[in-house]
Design a protein around this motif. Structure first.
Motif, PDB file in Angstrom:
ATOM      1  N   GLY A   8      20.470 -27.541   9.372  1.00 44.16           N
ATOM      2  CA  GLY A   8      20.241 -28.975   9.166  1.00 44.16           C
ATOM      3  C   GLY A   8      21.316 -29.806   9.851  1.00 44.16           C
ATOM      4  O   GLY A   8      22.474 -29.380   9.931  1.00 44.16           O
ATOM      5  N   TYR A  38      18.467 -39.218  12.363  1.00 43.47           N
ATOM      6  CA  TYR A  38      19.759 -38.628  11.978  1.00 43.47           C
ATOM      7  C   TYR A  38      20.879 -39.003  12.946  1.00 43.47           C
ATOM      8  O   TYR A  38      22.051 -38.816  12.621  1.00 43.47           O
ATOM      9  CB  TYR A  38      19.696 -37.088  11.918  1.00 43.47           C
ATOM     10  CG  TYR A  38      18.689 -36.503  10.955  1.00 43.47           C
ATOM     11  CD1 TYR A  38      18.130 -37.263   9.920  1.00 43.47           C
ATOM     12  CD2 TYR A  38      18.303 -35.170  11.061  1.00 43.47           C
ATOM     13  CE1 TYR A  38      17.200 -36.716   9.057  1.00 43.47           C
ATOM     14  CE2 TYR A  38      17.382 -34.617  10.193  1.00 43.47           C
ATOM     15  CZ  TYR A  38      16.824 -35.398   9.200  1.00 43.47           C
ATOM     16  OH  TYR A  38      15.910 -34.845   8.343  1.00 43.47           O
ATOM     17  N   ASN A 149       7.123 -34.217   4.176  1.00 40.76           N
ATOM     18  CA  ASN A 149       6.945 -35.032   2.970  1.00 40.76           C
ATOM     19  C   ASN A 149       5.487 -35.416   2.723  1.00 40.76           C
ATOM     20  O   ASN A 149       5.195 -36.513   2.245  1.00 40.76           O
ATOM     21  CB  ASN A 149       7.852 -36.277   3.043  1.00 40.76           C
ATOM     22  CG  ASN A 149       9.310 -35.880   3.191  1.00 40.76           C
ATOM     23  OD1 ASN A 149       9.831 -35.153   2.369  1.00 40.76           O
ATOM     24  ND2 ASN A 149       9.962 -36.308   4.269  1.00 40.76           N
ATOM     25  N   CYS A 202      23.952 -31.230  -2.229  1.00 38.98           N
ATOM     26  CA  CYS A 202      25.154 -31.517  -3.035  1.00 38.98           C
ATOM     27  C   CYS A 202      26.196 -32.234  -2.175  1.00 38.98           C
ATOM     28  O   CYS A 202      26.383 -31.902  -1.008  1.00 38.98           O
ATOM     29  CB  CYS A 202      25.733 -30.206  -3.578  1.00 38.98           C
ATOM     30  SG  CYS A 202      25.928 -28.908  -2.348  1.00 38.98           S
ATOM     31  N   GLY A 203      26.796 -33.242  -2.752  1.00 34.12           N
ATOM     32  CA  GLY A 203      27.837 -33.968  -2.031  1.00 34.12           C
ATOM     33  C   GLY A 203      27.309 -34.895  -0.949  1.00 34.12           C
ATOM     34  O   GLY A 203      28.071 -35.434  -0.151  1.00 34.12           O
ATOM     35  N   ILE A 244      15.940 -24.854   5.531  1.00 35.84           N
ATOM     36  CA  ILE A 244      16.697 -25.737   6.430  1.00 35.84           C
ATOM     37  C   ILE A 244      17.945 -26.143   5.654  1.00 35.84           C
ATOM     38  O   ILE A 244      17.880 -26.949   4.726  1.00 35.84           O
ATOM     39  CB  ILE A 244      15.919 -27.025   6.809  1.00 35.84           C
ATOM     40  CG1 ILE A 244      14.479 -26.744   7.269  1.00 35.84           C
ATOM     41  CG2 ILE A 244      16.675 -27.828   7.861  1.00 35.84           C
ATOM     42  CD1 ILE A 244      14.325 -26.100   8.609  1.00 35.84           C
ATOM     43  N   GLU A 255      28.541 -18.030   5.464  1.00 37.27           N
ATOM     44  CA  GLU A 255      28.154 -17.641   4.095  1.00 37.27           C
ATOM     45  C   GLU A 255      26.635 -17.827   3.893  1.00 37.27           C
ATOM     46  O   GLU A 255      25.973 -16.970   3.302  1.00 37.27           O
ATOM     47  CB  GLU A 255      28.928 -18.538   3.107  1.00 37.27           C
ATOM     48  CG  GLU A 255      28.551 -18.378   1.658  1.00 37.27           C
ATOM     49  CD  GLU A 255      29.216 -19.461   0.786  1.00 37.27           C
ATOM     50  OE1 GLU A 255      30.361 -19.879   1.073  1.00 37.27           O
ATOM     51  OE2 GLU A 255      28.573 -19.886  -0.184  1.00 37.27           O
ATOM     52  N   ASN A 256      26.099 -18.921   4.422  1.00 39.07           N
ATOM     53  CA  ASN A 256      24.693 -19.248   4.186  1.00 39.07           C
ATOM     54  C   ASN A 256      23.724 -18.309   4.904  1.00 39.07           C
ATOM     55  O   ASN A 256      22.527 -18.313   4.611  1.00 39.07           O
ATOM     56  CB  ASN A 256      24.421 -20.704   4.588  1.00 39.07           C
ATOM     57  CG  ASN A 256      25.150 -21.688   3.685  1.00 39.07           C
ATOM     58  OD1 ASN A 256      25.631 -21.316   2.608  1.00 39.07           O
ATOM     59  ND2 ASN A 256      25.253 -22.935   4.119  1.00 39.07           N
TER      60      ASN A 256
HETATM   61  N1  LIG Z   1      12.324 -34.004   6.382  1.00 42.62           N
HETATM   62  C1  LIG Z   1      13.083 -34.687   5.546  1.00 42.62           C
HETATM   63  O1  LIG Z   1      12.690 -35.740   5.026  1.00 42.62           O
HETATM   64  C2  LIG Z   1      14.464 -34.195   5.233  1.00 42.62           C
HETATM   65  C3  LIG Z   1      15.178 -34.732   4.156  1.00 42.62           C
HETATM   66  C4  LIG Z   1      16.453 -34.245   3.891  1.00 42.62           C
HETATM   67  C5  LIG Z   1      16.982 -33.247   4.694  1.00 42.62           C
HETATM   68  N2  LIG Z   1      16.284 -32.757   5.766  1.00 42.62           N
HETATM   69  C6  LIG Z   1      16.838 -31.696   6.641  1.00 42.62           C
HETATM   70  O2  LIG Z   1      17.243 -30.595   5.839  1.00 42.62           O
HETATM   71  C7  LIG Z   1      18.622 -30.340   6.067  1.00 42.62           C
HETATM   72  C8  LIG Z   1      19.252 -29.749   4.828  1.00 42.62           C
HETATM   73  O3  LIG Z   1      19.119 -30.609   3.708  1.00 42.62           O
HETATM   74  P1  LIG Z   1      20.320 -31.489   3.132  1.00 42.62           P
HETATM   75  O4  LIG Z   1      21.343 -31.684   4.179  1.00 42.62           O
HETATM   76  O5  LIG Z   1      19.699 -32.677   2.523  1.00 42.62           O
HETATM   77  O6  LIG Z   1      20.884 -30.632   1.933  1.00 42.62           O
HETATM   78  P2  LIG Z   1      21.431 -29.153   1.657  1.00 42.62           P
HETATM   79  O7  LIG Z   1      21.383 -28.326   2.882  1.00 42.62           O
HETATM   80  O8  LIG Z   1      20.751 -28.710   0.419  1.00 42.62           O
HETATM   81  O9  LIG Z   1      22.946 -29.457   1.248  1.00 42.62           O
HETATM   82  C9  LIG Z   1      23.909 -29.876   2.139  1.00 42.62           C
HETATM   83  C10 LIG Z   1      25.207 -29.985   1.369  1.00 42.62           C
HETATM   84  O10 LIG Z   1      25.549 -28.708   0.842  1.00 42.62           O
HETATM   85  C11 LIG Z   1      26.891 -28.380   1.197  1.00 42.62           C
HETATM   86  N3  LIG Z   1      26.922 -26.929   1.417  1.00 42.62           N
HETATM   87  C12 LIG Z   1      26.362 -26.233   2.426  1.00 42.62           C
HETATM   88  N4  LIG Z   1      26.584 -24.921   2.289  1.00 42.62           N
HETATM   89  C13 LIG Z   1      27.296 -24.775   1.152  1.00 42.62           C
HETATM   90  C14 LIG Z   1      27.827 -23.643   0.476  1.00 42.62           C
HETATM   91  N5  LIG Z   1      27.675 -22.417   0.958  1.00 42.62           N
HETATM   92  N6  LIG Z   1      28.528 -23.861  -0.678  1.00 42.62           N
HETATM   93  C15 LIG Z   1      28.706 -25.108  -1.170  1.00 42.62           C
HETATM   94  N7  LIG Z   1      28.209 -26.223  -0.568  1.00 42.62           N
HETATM   95  C16 LIG Z   1      27.519 -26.050   0.582  1.00 42.62           C
HETATM   96  C17 LIG Z   1      27.172 -29.161   2.449  1.00 42.62           C
HETATM   97  O11 LIG Z   1      28.539 -29.440   2.563  1.00 42.62           O
HETATM   98  P3  LIG Z   1      29.411 -28.944   3.848  1.00 42.62           P
HETATM   99  O12 LIG Z   1      28.756 -29.534   5.055  1.00 42.62           O
HETATM  100  O13 LIG Z   1      30.749 -29.508   3.568  1.00 42.62           O
HETATM  101  O14 LIG Z   1      29.375 -27.445   3.813  1.00 42.62           O
HETATM  102  C18 LIG Z   1      26.368 -30.427   2.224  1.00 42.62           C
HETATM  103  O15 LIG Z   1      27.138 -31.347   1.477  1.00 42.62           O
HETATM  104  C19 LIG Z   1      19.174 -31.697   6.528  1.00 42.62           C
HETATM  105  O16 LIG Z   1      20.439 -31.600   7.153  1.00 42.62           O
HETATM  106  C20 LIG Z   1      18.065 -32.148   7.435  1.00 42.62           C
HETATM  107  O17 LIG Z   1      18.135 -31.479   8.679  1.00 42.62           O
HETATM  108  C21 LIG Z   1      15.018 -33.203   6.019  1.00 42.62           C
END
Ligand SMILES: NC(=O)c1ccc[n+]([C@@H]2O[C@H](COP(=O)([O-])OP(=O)(O)OC[C@H]3O[C@@H](n4cnc5c(N)ncnc54)[C@H](OP(=O)(O)O)[C@@H]3O)[C@@H](O)[C@H]2O)c1
Length: 304
Positions: A8, A38, A149, A202-203, A244, A255-256
């Protein structure tokens, strides 16, 4: 074919350095998820060029690149200019996947931002928008097209009018918002589900700590000797869908990826199944008393 873990790229503030994308390619990520909204397309494009120069990959063809049509471009005649702009931002000749970001149309020529006035939301014209998406694929600007969505109701409507059916629906899926009905529906229709916010974002401004701080996750992580994030991601993977996940931290991006040589037990699944369900707060960008979506139910066609 699509790698089951995508990287992501959405963040606030917007990323300003391409290094983390190079780290991700080095760590093994081959699937990148970006969007015009983005602000990461250009940086990702520079990273791809640099990765080829450094020999991390031989060519762009080794990567799976997704981008998305922003709502101000969800007008029949603006789709082609939008994908061309995206390709120019990325410095690429084609995308692997182009998605309608949200089933939402905003007045055209507005700033590309999630912080828009709800009165700027117009009725979404699914047929004309999808027809223009199909044209993008026919012209070879993207290998495949899909949506993001979309509810079961909207997918049903789309499948009834599409000449090229959508291959993907990218939606929120995590242990706190499991979307079983939508996933089953998509599987039945041959649509791949990609899970955004698998860690509950998160965060991040549009997310919460509800997923990562869930006590069930904590308990399973301790028993399995894995991190909470790994358990959350493994659960998504075991739903037979694509992850993603975003991390801009060099250790966490590795780690992921370590979720493939172990599995959750039936008891783990039973416990996760019982977690109370709640959507993340991302919908706040679209729901408001001054726009057409007054409530969450309006936005999600009552599929709560
Ligand atoms: N289509 C849509 O409408 C839509 C909406 C939202 C998101 N997205 C896509 O999906 C991607 C992922 O979703 P998201 O960014 O919303 O949320 P996510 O991947 O669930 O969470 C991202 C958060 O988790 C933290 N994180 C990542 N790996 C971690 C780990 N191993 N331990 C602890 N914390 C961890 C990250 O911090 P660090 O960076 O500090 O590690 C970041 O703050 C987005 O980047 C985007 O590309 C699409």
């Amino acid at each position: 074919m699509m790698p089951v873990v995508g990287f992501g790229t959405a963040s606030e503030p917007v990323l300003s350095d391409q290094t983390i994308f190079l780290d991700a390619i080095e760590a093994g990520y081959r699937h990148f998820d970006t969007a015009m909204a983005y602000g990461t397309e250009q940086l990702l494009g520079c990273a791809i060029e640099e990765a080829i120069r450094r020999g991390l990959i031989k060519s762009r063809d080794e990567l799976f690149i997704t981008s998305k049509l922003w709502c101000t471009y969800a007008h029949h005649d603006l789709v082609l200019p939008a994908i061309k702009q995206t390709l120019s931002n990325l410095g690429l000749e084609y995308l692997d996947l182009y998605l309608i970001h949200w089933p939402i149309r905003l007045v055209e020529h507005k700033e590309i931002t999630f912080y828009f006035d709800k009165v700027d939301i117009l009725p979404f014209e699914m047929g004309p928008t999808w027809e223009a998406m199909e044209e993008c694929q026919r012209l070879g600007l993207t290998k495949s097209i899909g949506v993001s969505n979309f509810t079961c109701k909207k997918l049903t409507q789309l499948l009834s009018l599409a000449r090229i059916p959508p291959v993907v629906n990218q939606v929120e899926v995590n242990i706190g918002w499991q979307q079983k009905k939508l996933i089953d529906f998509c599987k039945e229709k041959g649509i791949v589900v990609c899970a955004w916010s698998p860690l509950g974002a998160c965060g991040v401004g549009w997310g919460s700590n509800m997923v990562i701080e869930n006590p069930v996750l904590h308990q399973i992580a301790q028993t399995r000797g894995k991190t909470k994030a790994q358990v959350a991601l493994r659960w998504v993977y075991e739903q037979g869908i694509v992850i993603i996940v975003k991390s801009f931290n060099k250790e966490r991006i590795r780690e992921n990826l370590k979720i493939f040589d172990w599995e959750l037990s039936e008891e783990d699944h039973r416990l996760i199944c019982e977690i109370p369900q709640k959507r993340g707060p991302c919908e706040n960008f679209f729901v408001g008393s001054d726009g057409p979506f007054k409530t969450s139910e309006d936005l999600w066609d009552g599929e709560m």
